[in-house]
Design an enzyme around this catalytic site. Structure first.
Site, mmCIF file in Angstrom:
data_model
loop_
_atom_site.group_PDB
_atom_site.id
_atom_site.type_symbol
_atom_site.label_atom_id
_atom_site.label_comp_id
_atom_site.label_asym_id
_atom_site.label_seq_id
_atom_site.Cartn_x
_atom_site.Cartn_y
_atom_site.Cartn_z
ATOM 1 N N ASP A 68 -18.345 127.688 119.433
ATOM 2 C CA ASP A 68 -18.094 127.592 117.988
ATOM 3 C C ASP A 68 -19.378 127.615 117.160
ATOM 4 O OD1 ASP A 68 -15.544 127.154 119.022
ATOM 5 O OD2 ASP A 68 -15.663 124.981 118.762
ATOM 6 N N ASP A 116 -7.979 128.084 114.817
ATOM 7 C CA ASP A 116 -9.164 127.798 114.002
ATOM 8 C C ASP A 116 -9.467 128.871 112.955
ATOM 9 O OD1 ASP A 116 -9.260 125.975 116.041
ATOM 10 O OD2 ASP A 116 -11.233 126.547 116.775
ATOM 11 N N GLN A 158 -8.553 132.484 114.673
ATOM 12 C CA GLN A 158 -8.195 132.600 116.075
ATOM 13 C C GLN A 158 -6.733 133.027 116.174
ATOM 14 O OE1 GLN A 158 -10.439 131.180 119.195
ATOM 15 N NE2 GLN A 158 -11.196 132.676 117.729
ATOM 16 N N TYR A 165 -13.725 133.447 121.060
ATOM 17 C CA TYR A 165 -13.499 132.118 120.504
ATOM 18 C C TYR A 165 -14.188 131.966 119.145
ATOM 19 C CZ TYR A 165 -11.140 130.071 124.578
ATOM 20 O OH TYR A 165 -10.233 129.739 125.558
#
Length: 484
Positions: A162, A43, A59, A102
């Protein structure tokens, strides 16, 4: 920075150095796409234009070409076309993120670059915990972690991640991708006055909501923004069933158009539209830059979709980003266009101003190369059928009779052909970016877009065919590398 974080970053650097020669020797490395120096990229994170510099975090698992405890890698650019690899921004060193830093987003506040991200934690039995975390920087390169700012609210599983943060009037808002305890994908809104204390406002939409029936068991990477008088929610729902030409990938990415009522935390919206109809496109993230443009990067990949079959794994790396794109709202549809700055990467060009493409098919001198941009437009009449064959590995086909546009490619591990398609009544223009092992198609000025990885075994050659002899203009440029 703690000793543990310093040690993890050192280990990542050593991994880059260990495999550098193998990575660079791969014929499928890309010239004008952002890639990992080693390992796995997924991502886009923290995309922002800050203090005159574009920052794109991503990421990153530096230790293998599979998913695991993610770091945040980091590139920066002054112009969106020349990119500098920076030091690792975040490493999973603390208790609240020990199994991965994340995805998340970035904002500018009080002269500091602030990163919001999800800390992933798992116990020995694989049970998950999730924390929304904050890190900040004064120089855009070195980040200090401030810890947890939001814990899991009631009603949701630990698939809660996220964060995308933005300011509206005098308040800050955060949208989270979530899964309810009923296994339903949701987009969840929070509000804050100080970026530390966050008030739960509720799920603004999701699977089995007032406006949707069953629509996936998890929503990832939400992004809510205002464009041309509309509030647009981009999200990546997991669990949609294929329907006709729609939802053909393992997971999808798309958008809703509507209006967010900030007072009541309700979002009235229309139907879901896929952003990209190709094979590899996921987790897009947007921001507004210094020129007021809404720009987008996305991961040129899809989780759990052929990831173990990419031939780049043999060279210790996998995946890349799309090219940066500008979003325009045209009527009720988002158009995507390559950012204007990409024209600065053009070098040698070839132009055929009024070439006739025959029914027998043909190649054109100079229309070839590993990293190229190709524009086909100015058709003398609307073609009934138009094909481009790319190195016997991929094929672009427009069929006016069926009102269908198709991208074909050979599977990564066999000669079997797979397709992605969309409805299209007429073909006015095609803009194609080919980069050694990727293709991005922008149809009719970005009305439809297809993104995919392709892996030609030989030289990248193109041939053209038309259902009837048709005249058009074809222009091609070689494209420079974006790396310093």
């Amino acid at each position: 920075m703690t000793e543990r974080e310093q040690e993890l970053m050192k280990q990542a650097t050593l991994e880059v150095e260990k495999h550098q020669s193998s990575v660079q020797a791969d014929k499928y490395r890309l010239d004008f796409h952002i890639m990992p120096p080693v390992g796995l990229l997924n991502d886009p994170n923290g995309f922002i234009d800050w203090n005159g510099t574009y920052h794109l975090f991503y990421q990153w698992n530096p230790f293998k070409t599979a998913h695991g405890a993610k770091f945040w890698g980091h590139y920066s650019s002054k112009d969106l076309v020349t990119w500098q690899s920076e030091n690792t921004a975040l490493a999973p060193s603390e208790w609240f993120e020990k199994n991965g830093c994340y995805s998340g987003s970035a904002i500018d506040h009080d002269g500091k670059l602030k990163l919001f991200y999800t800390g992933n934690v798992k116990d020995e039995q694989g049970n998950r915990e999730t924390y929304q975390c904050l890190a900040e920087s004064e120089d855009g390169i070195t980040f200090t972690k401030k810890g947890v700012v939001l814990t899991l609210p009631k009603g949701y599983t630990a698939h809660f991640r996220d964060p995308k943060v933005w300011k509206h009037n005098d308040s800050w808002y955060m949208i989270i991708g979530a899964q309810s305890e009923q296994q339903e994908g949701k987009a969840v809104l929070f509000q804050s006055e100080n970026l530390v204390d966050w008030q739960y406002r509720g799920a603004i939409t999701g699977s089995h909501s007032d406006q949707l029936d069953e629509f996936g068991y998890m929503w990832e990477c939400p992004d809510l923004f205002h464009l041309n008088g509309q509030d647009i929610l981009i999200v990546s729902p997991q669990g949609l069933e294929p329907t006709g030409t729609y939802y053909q990938n393992t997971y999808q990415s798309g958008y809703f158009i509507g209006e967010l009522d900030y007072e009541t935390a309700t979002y009235r919206h229309g139907s879901f539209t896929e952003l990209d109809r190709g094979f590899e496109f996921y987790a897009p993230q947007t921001m507004v830059d210094r020129y007021g443009r809404r720009l987008l990067f996305a991961w040129m990949g899809v989780p759990e979709q052929y990831e173990d079959e990419h031939p780049t794994i043999d060279h210790h790396w996998i995946h890349a980003m799309t090219i940066p794109r500008e979003l325009k709202l045209v009527g009720s549809k988002l158009y995507q266009k390559p950012v204007e700055e990409l024209t600065n990467l053009r070098s040698e060009g070839v132009s055929y101003d009024r070439v006739t493409i025959s029914e027998q098919g043909q190649t054109l001198a100079g229309i070839e190369g590993g990293a190229i941009e190709l524009i086909i437009d100015d058709f003398a009449e609307h073609p009934n059928h138009f094909e481009i064959n790319i190195s016997e590995t991929a094929k672009v086909v427009f069929d006016r009779e069926q009102s269908l546009f198709t991208l074909e490619r050979k599977k990564f591990t066999s000669d079997e052909v797979e397709v992605r398609q969309c409805a299209l009544d007429e073909l006015h223009s095609l803009r194609i970016y080919l980069d050694h092992s990727s293709i991005e198609l922008f149809i009719n000025d970005g009305e439809e877009v297809f993104t995919a990885r392709i892996f030609p075994t030989g030289e990248q050659l193109l041939s053209f065919l038309s259902g009837q002899s048709v005249k058009c203009r074809i222009r091609k440029w070689d494209i420079h590398s974006i790396y310093k």
